[in-house]
Design a protein around this motif. Structure first.
Motif, PDB file in Angstrom:
ATOM      1  N   SER A  44       0.829  -1.212   0.000  1.00  0.00           N
ATOM      2  CA  SER A  44       0.000   0.000   0.000  1.00  0.00           C
ATOM      3  C   SER A  44       0.859   1.256   0.000  1.00  0.00           C
ATOM      4  O   SER A  44       0.567   2.222  -0.708  1.00  0.00           O
ATOM      5  CB  SER A  44      -0.923   0.014   1.225  1.00  0.00           C
ATOM      6  OG  SER A  44      -1.854  -1.036   1.156  1.00  0.00           O
ATOM      7  N   PHE A  45       1.920   1.233   0.781  1.00  0.00           N
ATOM      8  CA  PHE A  45       2.821   2.382   0.837  1.00  0.00           C
ATOM      9  C   PHE A  45       3.512   2.606  -0.512  1.00  0.00           C
ATOM     10  O   PHE A  45       3.546   3.723  -1.033  1.00  0.00           O
ATOM     11  CB  PHE A  45       3.861   2.202   1.941  1.00  0.00           C
ATOM     12  CG  PHE A  45       4.847   3.327   2.021  1.00  0.00           C
ATOM     13  CD1 PHE A  45       4.477   4.551   2.550  1.00  0.00           C
ATOM     14  CD2 PHE A  45       6.139   3.170   1.554  1.00  0.00           C
ATOM     15  CE1 PHE A  45       5.378   5.609   2.614  1.00  0.00           C
ATOM     16  CE2 PHE A  45       7.050   4.217   1.612  1.00  0.00           C
ATOM     17  CZ  PHE A  45       6.671   5.432   2.146  1.00  0.00           C
ATOM     18  N   VAL A  46       4.052   1.542  -1.087  1.00  0.00           N
ATOM     19  CA  VAL A  46       4.750   1.657  -2.373  1.00  0.00           C
ATOM     20  C   VAL A  46       3.780   2.088  -3.474  1.00  0.00           C
ATOM     21  O   VAL A  46       4.119   2.921  -4.321  1.00  0.00           O
ATOM     22  CB  VAL A  46       5.476   0.344  -2.727  1.00  0.00           C
ATOM     23  CG1 VAL A  46       6.065   0.391  -4.127  1.00  0.00           C
ATOM     24  CG2 VAL A  46       6.569   0.044  -1.701  1.00  0.00           C
ATOM     25  N   LEU A  47       2.566   1.549  -3.462  1.00  0.00           N
ATOM     26  CA  LEU A  47       1.568   1.969  -4.445  1.00  0.00           C
ATOM     27  C   LEU A  47       1.233   3.446  -4.272  1.00  0.00           C
ATOM     28  O   LEU A  47       1.088   4.184  -5.249  1.00  0.00           O
ATOM     29  CB  LEU A  47       0.303   1.122  -4.330  1.00  0.00           C
ATOM     30  CG  LEU A  47      -0.800   1.430  -5.334  1.00  0.00           C
ATOM     31  CD1 LEU A  47      -0.308   1.257  -6.768  1.00  0.00           C
ATOM     32  CD2 LEU A  47      -2.002   0.534  -5.071  1.00  0.00           C
ATOM     33  N   GLY A  48       1.134   3.902  -3.020  1.00  0.00           N
ATOM     34  CA  GLY A  48       0.912   5.326  -2.765  1.00  0.00           C
ATOM     35  C   GLY A  48       2.052   6.177  -3.305  1.00  0.00           C
ATOM     36  O   GLY A  48       1.823   7.220  -3.920  1.00  0.00           O
ATOM     37  N   LEU A  49       3.292   5.729  -3.097  1.00  0.00           N
ATOM     38  CA  LEU A  49       4.443   6.442  -3.649  1.00  0.00           C
ATOM     39  C   LEU A  49       4.349   6.536  -5.166  1.00  0.00           C
ATOM     40  O   LEU A  49       4.567   7.596  -5.756  1.00  0.00           O
ATOM     41  CB  LEU A  49       5.749   5.730  -3.284  1.00  0.00           C
ATOM     42  CG  LEU A  49       6.350   5.950  -1.918  1.00  0.00           C
ATOM     43  CD1 LEU A  49       7.557   5.033  -1.726  1.00  0.00           C
ATOM     44  CD2 LEU A  49       6.737   7.396  -1.710  1.00  0.00           C
TER      45      LEU A  49
END
Length: 121
Positions: A44-49
């Motif tokens: 989720s964090f990487v997708l947000g980035l």
């Protein structure tokens, strides 16, 4: 070309998901599915980035967002593990797992978008 980017990202994300999940579960032997939680929050964090830093129509987003994150994180396993906990009558654990997964995933995605927008745009 976009399909190739998705496939390449998935070729990295899927084995990383498997290896990370197994390593975490080896360290944490309880009923709580910590391995899946961790890969989902990281995904989720990487997708947000990726979403904050690139346009969704770019090859970078196809590689990182769709391919890598799509293979790294797993909603189906989250759903299965929640049902399994309920079947084992571990209701509190199931509720905690579902609540923590959703809250942490949303928080990680929001943080990733904010950082992506700040750093790359």
């Amino acid at each position: 070309m976009t399909v190739l980017f998705v496939a390449l990202g998935a070729a990295v994300g899927a084995p990383l998901r498997y290896l990370t999940g197994r390593a975490v579960q080896r360290l944490y032997r309880g009923h709580f599915p910590a391995g899946t939680l961790i890969v989902n929050v990281v995904g989720s964090f990487v997708l947000g980035l990726a979403a904050g830093g690139t346009a969704p129509t770019t090859g970078v987003f196809a590689l990182v967002g769709t391919g890598f994150c799509g293979a790294l994180s797993t909603y189906s396993t989250f759903g299965y593990e929640t049902v399994r906990l309920l079947e084992q009558r571990l209701t509190r654990t199931a509720i905690a797992y579902a609540a923590v997964s959703v809250a942490a995933g949303l928080g990680a995605a929001a943080a990733g978008v904010a950082i992506g927008l700040t750093v790359w745009r």
